[in-house]
Design a protein around this motif. Structure first.
Motif, mmCIF file in Angstrom:
data_model
loop_
_atom_site.group_PDB
_atom_site.id
_atom_site.type_symbol
_atom_site.label_atom_id
_atom_site.label_comp_id
_atom_site.label_asym_id
_atom_site.label_seq_id
_atom_site.Cartn_x
_atom_site.Cartn_y
_atom_site.Cartn_z
ATOM 1 N N LEU A 441 -4.431 9.882 -2.968
ATOM 2 C CA LEU A 441 -3.485 8.795 -3.219
ATOM 3 C C LEU A 441 -3.743 7.610 -2.296
ATOM 4 C CD1 LEU A 441 -0.182 10.834 -3.739
ATOM 5 C CD2 LEU A 441 -1.531 9.659 -5.484
ATOM 6 N N GLN A 442 -4.137 7.893 -1.070
ATOM 7 C CA GLN A 442 -4.457 6.810 -0.145
ATOM 8 C C GLN A 442 -5.660 6.016 -0.653
ATOM 9 O OE1 GLN A 442 -2.760 5.761 2.634
ATOM 10 N NE2 GLN A 442 -4.218 4.070 2.498
ATOM 11 N N ARG A 443 -6.640 6.723 -1.211
ATOM 12 C CA ARG A 443 -7.806 6.028 -1.785
ATOM 13 C C ARG A 443 -7.403 5.188 -2.999
ATOM 14 N NH1 ARG A 443 -10.849 10.546 0.306
ATOM 15 N NH2 ARG A 443 -10.171 11.904 -1.387
ATOM 16 N N VAL A 444 -6.437 5.686 -3.790
ATOM 17 C CA VAL A 444 -5.943 4.900 -4.919
ATOM 18 C C VAL A 444 -5.314 3.602 -4.410
ATOM 19 C CG1 VAL A 444 -4.277 4.813 -6.814
ATOM 20 C CG2 VAL A 444 -5.588 6.901 -6.411
ATOM 21 N N ARG A 445 -4.508 3.689 -3.364
ATOM 22 C CA ARG A 445 -3.812 2.510 -2.815
ATOM 23 C C ARG A 445 -4.794 1.490 -2.242
ATOM 24 N NH1 ARG A 445 -0.545 -0.289 -3.124
ATOM 25 N NH2 ARG A 445 1.014 -0.264 -1.469
ATOM 26 N N GLU A 446 -5.977 1.958 -1.847
ATOM 27 C CA GLU A 446 -6.977 1.036 -1.308
ATOM 28 C C GLU A 446 -7.686 0.251 -2.402
ATOM 29 O OE1 GLU A 446 -9.446 3.616 0.958
ATOM 30 O OE2 GLU A 446 -7.994 3.861 2.592
ATOM 31 N N GLN A 447 -7.450 0.635 -3.678
ATOM 32 C CA GLN A 447 -8.030 -0.072 -4.809
ATOM 33 C C GLN A 447 -7.170 -1.293 -5.162
ATOM 34 O OE1 GLN A 447 -10.892 1.047 -6.384
ATOM 35 N NE2 GLN A 447 -11.029 2.818 -5.025
ATOM 36 N N LYS A 448 -7.695 -2.141 -6.035
ATOM 37 C CA LYS A 448 -6.905 -3.244 -6.560
ATOM 38 C C LYS A 448 -5.847 -2.697 -7.512
ATOM 39 C CE LYS A 448 -10.660 -6.621 -6.284
ATOM 40 N NZ LYS A 448 -11.521 -7.572 -7.048
ATOM 41 N N ASP A 449 -4.757 -3.479 -7.695
ATOM 42 C CA ASP A 449 -3.665 -3.033 -8.569
ATOM 43 C C ASP A 449 -4.169 -2.631 -9.948
ATOM 44 O OD1 ASP A 449 -2.219 -3.772 -6.414
ATOM 45 O OD2 ASP A 449 -0.975 -5.266 -7.418
#
Length: 469
Positions: A441-449
């Motif tokens: 999930l942290q890696r997802v948050r590091e992506q663009k919206d």
């Protein structure tokens, strides 16, 4: 999908050799605790151009007590880890060699899957240097090893490129993918003997096998065009050939080794408690032991364990959460490095294997513990799946906050230490899976919206696939 490696003992990444090179010096070393990176400049202080070098980045870290995964930190919460890397991790501001007096910037990510650790300090040692004139200094055996591994990788990827071209003679694109997958399987008798047990060749082969299996799965489950997958695979292999070529050029092959021949070292006694996970070869590497193992069962192995019971140490390799066909196939060879080893240690034991259906062979207690741990993983996946599915339909602008809230909830989960209904290994599995999800999930948050939905869907599909097996 990921091949998970769980090593329950804290092992160094590489044993350090006392021989160092003095041709290079470090300047402007900086650490970034937030990004978990170490940056520095390398300066050639010798009088000769340098072609390539090897270096060891030693980091000091502190582990929070207790960790979110329930792991126990070393005394005081501090430890060091060693990462062996090369000049290829440095930005080439100029082409060619590093001239006398010239500098080059290097940056290394040093997290190593330890999200609960804080980076405190770092240092750099230059273990070996290869000059442009073909001479070398430092740990000469290390340079010989780098040359040998790179040349083997180059030969291996070229060999599989030729086999892929043979596979492409099959009548349909799907047949071509399946033919190449069969060539890559452990039962293909035409693979050269010197590529069967070499660690570098094994990495190339397993990587290709994983890629081909994933492409076949995409064709079967998502209806992706098989012809497009053949073109994609062709491009991937060509890229690997280019990378292997450049890698070999950095440390070019040589007829005469730089260092003296290795002397035979005492091999640690090994006990095999399985019936058909056969030990094919052992290699002593300084204070570590490489074990080459072959699956001689008639079905896929998805997990195995190696340990030293008297020392309370155990390491496992697992592909339980990977699709069917991406475990260790019948006839397939794998390798495992165990260390550090000492002559006075108790025997190393090949404890057990686990099959796709959860049955096992070997030490009954280890089989039970691993199955309990996997049950904990599945239970946490089952609990988290509807929470992830509830976030997926949200608008992109709301999705970030919802992911943050789920990560916070994962951290606040009550301790199950005193749960009378489940074993300690079950609880360990739940905690490990929770930590993996938090990292994802942290890696997802590091992506663009705009990438949130795609990445979240990927996690959901993986959870669903594992739950349905």
């Amino acid at each position: 999908m990921k091949i998970a490696a769980l090593i329950l003992s804290l092992l160094p990444f590489l044993s350090l050799n006392a021989q160092d090179s003095t041709a290079l010096v470090v300047q402007n070393l900086k650490i970034d605790a937030q990004k978990v990176t170490v940056d520095f400049d390398v300066v050639n202080q010798s009088t000769r151009p340098i072609r390539a070098w090897m270096m060891t980045v030693t980091t000091k870290k502190k582990k929070l007590l207790p960790t979110s995964s329930g792991e126990i930190a070393p005394p005081g919460g501090f430890w060091t880890a060693n990462l062996l890397t090369t000049s290829e991790s440095c930005r080439e501001e100029t082409t060619g060699s590093l001239a006398p007096g010239q500098s080059r910037h290097c940056s290394n990510h040093v997290e190593f899957g330890e999200p609960d650790a804080t980076l405190l300090d770092a240092s750099v040692r230059f273990t070996a240097v290869l000059f442009e004139d073909g001479t070398a200094e430092g740990d000469l055996k290390l340079i010989d090893s780098a040359i040998r591994k790179r040349q083997t990788s180059f030969r291996s990827v070229r060999y599989w490129q030729e086999r892929f071209q043979e596979a492409c003679k099959a009548p349909t694109p799907m047949d071509q993918l399946k033919t190449f997958e069969k060539m890559l399987s452990g039962s293909d008798p035409s693979v050269p003997q010197d590529m069967l047990y070499d660690s570098s060749a094994m990495v190339v082969r397993k990587s290709l096998q994983f890629q081909v299996s994933s492409l076949i799965q995409q064709v079967g489950t998502r209806g992706v065009d098989a012809g497009g997958m053949i073109q994609k695979l062709d491009g991937m292999i060509q890229q690997q050939v280019r990378q292997a070529t450049e890698s070999s050029r950095a440390f070019p092959p040589r007829d005469i080794p730089y260092g003296p021949a290795d002397t035979a070292a005492a091999i640690q006694p090994i006990v095999n408690r399985t019936s058909s996970f056969h030990l094919i070869k052992t290699e002593q590497m300084d204070n570590q032991l490489r074990l080459v193992l072959r699956n001689d069962y008639d079905k896929e192995v998805v997990q195995y364990a190696i340990g030293q019971k008297g020392e309370g140490r155990m390491g496992t390799m697992s592909t339980r959460d990977s699709p069917i066909g991406q475990g260790i196939a019948p006839g397939e060879v794998v390798d495992f490095t165990w260390g550090p080893v000492r002559n006075e240690d108790p025997p190393i034991e090949i404890l057990c294997v686990i099959f796709r259906d959860g049955a096992g062979d070997g030490d009954p207690r280890t089989i039970r513990d691993l199955n309990e741990e996997w049950a904990g993983h599945l239970a946490e996946k089952t609990r988290a799946l509807p929470l992830l599915q509830a976030i997926a339909p949200l608008p992109e602008k709301e999705m970030g906050a919802a992911i943050d809230q789920l990560m916070a909830d994962l951290q606040k989960r009550p301790s199950e230490e005193n749960d009378p209904d489940h074993s300690a290994r079950f609880i360990t599995g739940m905690k490990q899976e929770r930590q993996v999800l938090a990292q994802d999930l942290q890696r997802v948050r590091e992506q663009k919206d705009s990438r949130y939905k795609t990445e979240l869907t990927r996690i959901i599909e993986h959870y669903q696939a594992v739950s349905q097996r």
